[in-house]
Write a protein that holds these residues in place. Structure first.
Motif, mmCIF file in Angstrom:
data_model
loop_
_atom_site.group_PDB
_atom_site.id
_atom_site.type_symbol
_atom_site.label_atom_id
_atom_site.label_comp_id
_atom_site.label_asym_id
_atom_site.label_seq_id
_atom_site.Cartn_x
_atom_site.Cartn_y
_atom_site.Cartn_z
ATOM 1 N N ASN A 1 -11.458 3.570 3.494
ATOM 2 C CA ASN A 1 -10.898 2.872 4.647
ATOM 3 C C ASN A 1 -10.642 3.819 5.811
ATOM 4 O O ASN A 1 -10.092 3.421 6.825
ATOM 5 C CB ASN A 1 -9.606 2.132 4.260
ATOM 6 N N PHE B 1 0.119 -6.734 9.479
ATOM 7 C CA PHE B 1 0.558 -5.489 8.816
ATOM 8 C C PHE B 1 1.998 -5.118 9.195
ATOM 9 O O PHE B 1 2.475 -5.445 10.283
ATOM 10 C CB PHE B 1 -0.319 -4.312 9.256
ATOM 11 N N HIS C 1 -14.956 0.239 10.066
ATOM 12 C CA HIS C 1 -15.656 -0.890 9.427
ATOM 13 C C HIS C 1 -15.056 -2.191 9.909
ATOM 14 O O HIS C 1 -13.907 -2.238 10.344
ATOM 15 C CB HIS C 1 -15.508 -0.803 7.900
ATOM 16 N N HIS D 1 -12.202 -0.908 12.395
ATOM 17 C CA HIS D 1 -10.937 -0.184 12.263
ATOM 18 C C HIS D 1 -11.043 0.781 11.095
ATOM 19 O O HIS D 1 -11.885 0.605 10.201
ATOM 20 C CB HIS D 1 -9.783 -1.173 12.007
ATOM 21 N N VAL E 1 -8.177 3.560 8.766
ATOM 22 C CA VAL E 1 -6.839 4.154 8.655
ATOM 23 C C VAL E 1 -7.001 5.619 8.272
ATOM 24 O O VAL E 1 -7.679 5.954 7.304
ATOM 25 C CB VAL E 1 -5.944 3.364 7.649
ATOM 26 N N ASP F 1 -14.117 -5.934 8.256
ATOM 27 C CA ASP F 1 -13.833 -6.362 6.887
ATOM 28 C C ASP F 1 -14.768 -7.478 6.420
ATOM 29 O O ASP F 1 -15.143 -8.364 7.194
ATOM 30 C CB ASP F 1 -12.384 -6.871 6.766
ATOM 31 N N ARG G 1 1.660 4.954 11.099
ATOM 32 C CA ARG G 1 0.401 4.660 10.387
ATOM 33 C C ARG G 1 -0.703 4.810 11.424
ATOM 34 O O ARG G 1 -0.646 4.202 12.490
ATOM 35 C CB ARG G 1 0.417 3.256 9.794
ATOM 36 N N TRP H 1 -4.374 4.694 12.927
ATOM 37 C CA TRP H 1 -5.643 3.952 12.885
ATOM 38 C C TRP H 1 -6.563 4.455 13.985
ATOM 39 O O TRP H 1 -6.116 5.066 14.969
ATOM 40 C CB TRP H 1 -5.387 2.471 13.153
ATOM 41 N N GLU I 1 -2.649 7.629 2.823
ATOM 42 C CA GLU I 1 -4.028 7.276 3.176
ATOM 43 C C GLU I 1 -4.877 8.492 3.491
ATOM 44 O O GLU I 1 -6.095 8.461 3.349
ATOM 45 C CB GLU I 1 -4.044 6.312 4.370
ATOM 46 N N ARG J 1 0.833 -1.205 0.000
ATOM 47 C CA ARG J 1 0.000 0.000 0.000
ATOM 48 C C ARG J 1 0.869 1.257 0.000
ATOM 49 O O ARG J 1 1.188 1.794 1.055
ATOM 50 C CB ARG J 1 -0.907 -0.042 1.237
ATOM 51 N N ARG K 1 -5.264 -10.386 9.729
ATOM 52 C CA ARG K 1 -4.346 -9.609 8.881
ATOM 53 C C ARG K 1 -3.115 -9.195 9.671
ATOM 54 O O ARG K 1 -3.203 -8.767 10.817
ATOM 55 C CB ARG K 1 -5.081 -8.391 8.294
HETATM 56 O O1 LIG Z 1 -4.222 -0.107 5.120
HETATM 57 C C1 LIG Z 1 -4.588 -0.089 6.291
HETATM 58 O O2 LIG Z 1 -3.887 0.371 7.200
HETATM 59 C C2 LIG Z 1 -5.936 -0.680 6.652
HETATM 60 C C3 LIG Z 1 -6.936 -0.553 5.568
HETATM 61 C C4 LIG Z 1 -8.174 -1.412 5.755
HETATM 62 O O3 LIG Z 1 -9.008 -1.178 6.570
HETATM 63 C C5 LIG Z 1 -8.352 -2.584 4.911
HETATM 64 O O4 LIG Z 1 -7.547 -2.835 4.037
HETATM 65 O O5 LIG Z 1 -9.349 -3.308 5.125
#
Ligand SMILES: O=C(O)CCC(=O)C(=O)O
Ligand SMILES: [Fe+2]
Length: 305
Positions: A137, A159, A141, A265, A267, A143, A168, A170, A126, A122, A157
């Motif tokens: 995002n 990260f 939400h 979550h 971002v 996922d 980053r 959140w 953001e 990514r 997930r």
């Molecule tokens: O890229 C991120 O830090 C999270 C983004 C997100 O919520 C997602 O990819 O579902």
């Protein structure tokens, strides 16, 4: 507290009991946070990934790697240099392998009862991305993948914030078990098993590949509900404005993992992240009752997956 920090060396020396307690936290909706990643990215790979900023090639966009087919997507093959595409493919393959092997050793109780899903790079800032509401995002939400039903398996997930200097950022909300009451039964009906006609219709659609055209036909009641919950959360401005939340900043060079179908979550800012997704069998959880599928089945009084 929803963010639980683990020193990067701890996974190696942890005993079974310790690991089970980390799994319990994760399953119930904590973010397991490694202030220093336990899976360092090779320096050359990092330089290559961060270098994508300056080039005008279309390697810029969000890039996905599909380990089951060893395929890279999100790269515009026409404008990107073939050597860059090949290099990106190699870097993503290595990343995906390294996370799978770390979690195989770390999450011992799961015994690899998971499907290795996509990895992603990514590279975009953001903050201030202009996207349609359901794709944003920066709104809280849980996922759900429109075209990849999990049938009750959980979305884990992992990260990496690979930005050299920036956090980053959140926001995280209360986990599924607590937040679900805001949506059911008033805004979203409690899911019920499909009746015989609907079930047969979906089976025919899947057998004839019609379901590839209409993603909804791939979904049973669990995945349909989770997709609606994702959309409803993002579209509910009262919820966005007033729900219980906490801001979290993930340091440069850190990693974190979270069940993103359980923990709301969003971002808000940051650039350059790597991520690997796993679909984990909800039957191997240390705390089975914390899974959204278990919670929904209890509410429905019936099996849903
Ligand atoms: O890229 C991120 O830090 C999270 C983004 C997100 O919520 C997602 O990819 O579902
Ligand atoms: Fe998400």
């Amino acid at each position: 507290m929803p963010v639980y920090a683990i020193p990067s060396e701890s996974p190696k020396s942890a005993n079974n009991e310790q690991i089970r307690s980390w799994c319990s936290r994760l399953e119930a909706g904590d973010v397991l946070y490694f202030p220093q990643t336990p899976v360092p990215i090779p320096a050359d790979d990092l330089t290559f990934l961060l270098g994508q900023q300056q080039t005008s090639s279309s390697l810029h966009k969000n890039i996905a790697y599909k380990p089951d087919r060893d395929k890279l997507s999100g790269v515009d093959e026409k404008s990107a240099k073939p050597a860059d595409v090949a290099r990106m493919h190699e870097v993503m393959r290595r990343y995906s392998n390294s996370i799978e092997s770390f979690l195989t050793d770390f999450l011992v109780p799961y015994q690899r009862r998971w499907r290795l899903d996509y990895a992603s790079f990514r590279p975009l800032e953001e903050k201030g991305r202009d996207l349609p509401v359901r794709r944003r995002n920066d709104l809280l939400h849980t996922d759900a993948f429109p075209t990849r039903p999990t049938r009750g398996w959980r979305i884990l997930r992992f990260f990496h914030n690979i930005h050299p200097t920036r956090t980053r950022d959140w926001v995280i909300g209360e986990p599924f078990a607590r937040v679900i009451g805001t949506f059911t039964p008033n805004k979203l009906a409690i899911p019920q098993p499909d009746n015989l006609i609907v079930r047969t219709g979906k089976q025919v659609a899947q057998a004839t590949r019609l379901a590839a055209l209409v993603p909804q036909w791939k979904r049973g009641p669990y995945d349909e509900f989770m997709m609606r919950l994702h959309n409803t959360m993002k579209e509910d401005s009262a919820f966005q404005a007033s729900c219980v939340r906490e801001e979290v900043q993930f340091a440069p060079g850190s990693s974190w993992m979270v069940y993103t179908e359980t923990v709301p979550h969003a971002v808000l800012g940051g650039q350059y992240a790597l991520e690997q997704t796993f679909l984990v069998d909800s039957g191997v959880m240390v705390q089975r009752e914390s899974s959204p599928i278990a919670i929904l089945e209890k509410m429905a009084g019936k099996r849903l997956a």
